[in-house]
Design an enzyme around this catalytic site. Structure first.
Site, PDB file in Angstrom:
ATOM      1  CG  HIS A  48      -2.593 -11.796   6.903  1.00 41.81           C
ATOM      2  ND1 HIS A  48      -1.340 -11.432   7.303  1.00 41.81           N
ATOM      3  CD2 HIS A  48      -2.450 -12.319   5.667  1.00 41.81           C
ATOM      4  CE1 HIS A  48      -0.462 -11.711   6.346  1.00 41.81           C
ATOM      5  NE2 HIS A  48      -1.105 -12.252   5.329  1.00 41.81           N
ATOM      6  N   GLY A  53      -7.206  -9.728  -0.325  1.00 42.76           N
ATOM      7  CA  GLY A  53      -6.858  -8.309  -0.176  1.00 42.76           C
ATOM      8  C   GLY A  53      -6.653  -7.633  -1.518  1.00 42.76           C
TER       9      GLY A  53
END
Ligand code: AMP
Length: 281
Positions: free
Chosen positions: A37, A147
């Site tokens: 993250h 991602g």
């Protein structure tokens, strides 16, 4: 770092920021943050004047109530981590702030959700899309960072921004891994020590597939992968697919596509993990 919990406060704060001409980068998350993250936050920080991250465990994207209940939550640690990555604003709303409408909005993903995760988690991507679209409408970012680990999600979010004319650029970011190759994931916390070791099998298999893709047929590779998992009782394969990177349609021969990705989902104990590797593009 500013912390907001209501839509109104967030919109007010951001209108001041935008009033000064600042560009906004956005990183939506479900918390239980890790280096994966934070790599998105850093990327956003490089590209934009002001970075917003959200933490919202979206109940509409869980099809398994146990997974929702057991999803790790640690807002104190998350806040510290975002601060360390120099995030400018954390939006941490309640369900009432975000889920203001009944879950009736139905997205058309044009088949992108019929395969891989979509096949095993019906309704999952519709739940993701409802909340990400709502967050985009609140934050109105210039760029949003996702991602590659959740490759199908990235593709689907890209599609909804195009279909709904949302003025945001979707920026894909590389998968961050632990030293032994396991893709970082909030769910890794739930693995026992033994399971944590076994979980490395997913990426080991993907790396092997990438090497083998140079000289084996797709069916040979699929048989090989199935044999490996049949021998490993502790890790239960849910799917392994070799698909076109843009249509996500499984391919049967290498000549069928110039952009190919291998995707995998497997259970280690009662934790479901996913990963992928681009074979060529
Ligand atoms: P999540 O909190 O799991 O919903 O993830 C929030 C964002 O972080 C999504 O865009 C994910 O794809 C991304 N993400 C999760 N794990 C990783 C990772 N290991 N590397 C890079 N991005 C990741």
């Amino acid at each position: 770092m500013l912390i907001t919990e209501t839509v109104k406060e967030t919109v007010d704060r951001l209108s001041t920021v935008k009033g000064k001409g600042a560009t906004i980068g956005f990183v939506p998350t479900m918390g239980a943050l890790h280096e994966g993250h934070l790599s998105l936050v850093r990327e956003a920080k490089n590209d934009n004047d002001f970075v917003v991250s959200s933490i919202f465990v979206n109940p509409r994207q869980f099809n398994d109530l146990n997974d929702l209940i057991n999803y790790p939550r640690d807002i104190k640690k998350d806040t510290e981590m975002l601060q360390s990555a120099e995030c400018d604003l954390l939006f941490h709303p309640s369900e009432e702030e975000i889920l203001t409408q009944p879950a009736t909005e139905l997205f058309n993903f044009n088949g992108l959700d019929d395969v891989l995760e979509g096949k095993f988690r019906p309704g999952h991507f519709n739940g993701v899309a409802i909340v990400v679209k709502r967050l985009f409408e609140i934050i109105k970012p210039d760029k949003a960072y996702f991602g590659l680990k959740d490759y199908q999600q990235l593709l689907i979010i890209h599609k909804i921004t195009k279909d709904h004319n949302l003025p945001v650029d979707i920026i894909p970011c590389p998968t961050q891994r632990e030293e032994d190759g396991l893709a970082m994931s909030s769910r890794n916390q739930r693995l026992s020590k033994q399971e944590r070791k076994q979980a490395t099998l997913l990426y080991e298999v993907l790396k092997m597939v990438k090497i083998q893709s140079g000289f084996s047929t797709i069916s040979e590779i699929k048989e090989h992968v199935e044999r490996i998992f049949n021998k490993t009782k502790e890790v239960r394969l849910e799917y392994f697919e070799i698909v076109d990177m843009y249509s996500l349609e499984p391919i049967k021969a290498w000549a069928q596509s110039k952009n190919v990705i291998a995707c995998i989902a497997a259970w280690v104990g009662n934790v479901r993990l996913i990963d992928n590797i681009i074979l060529f593009s």
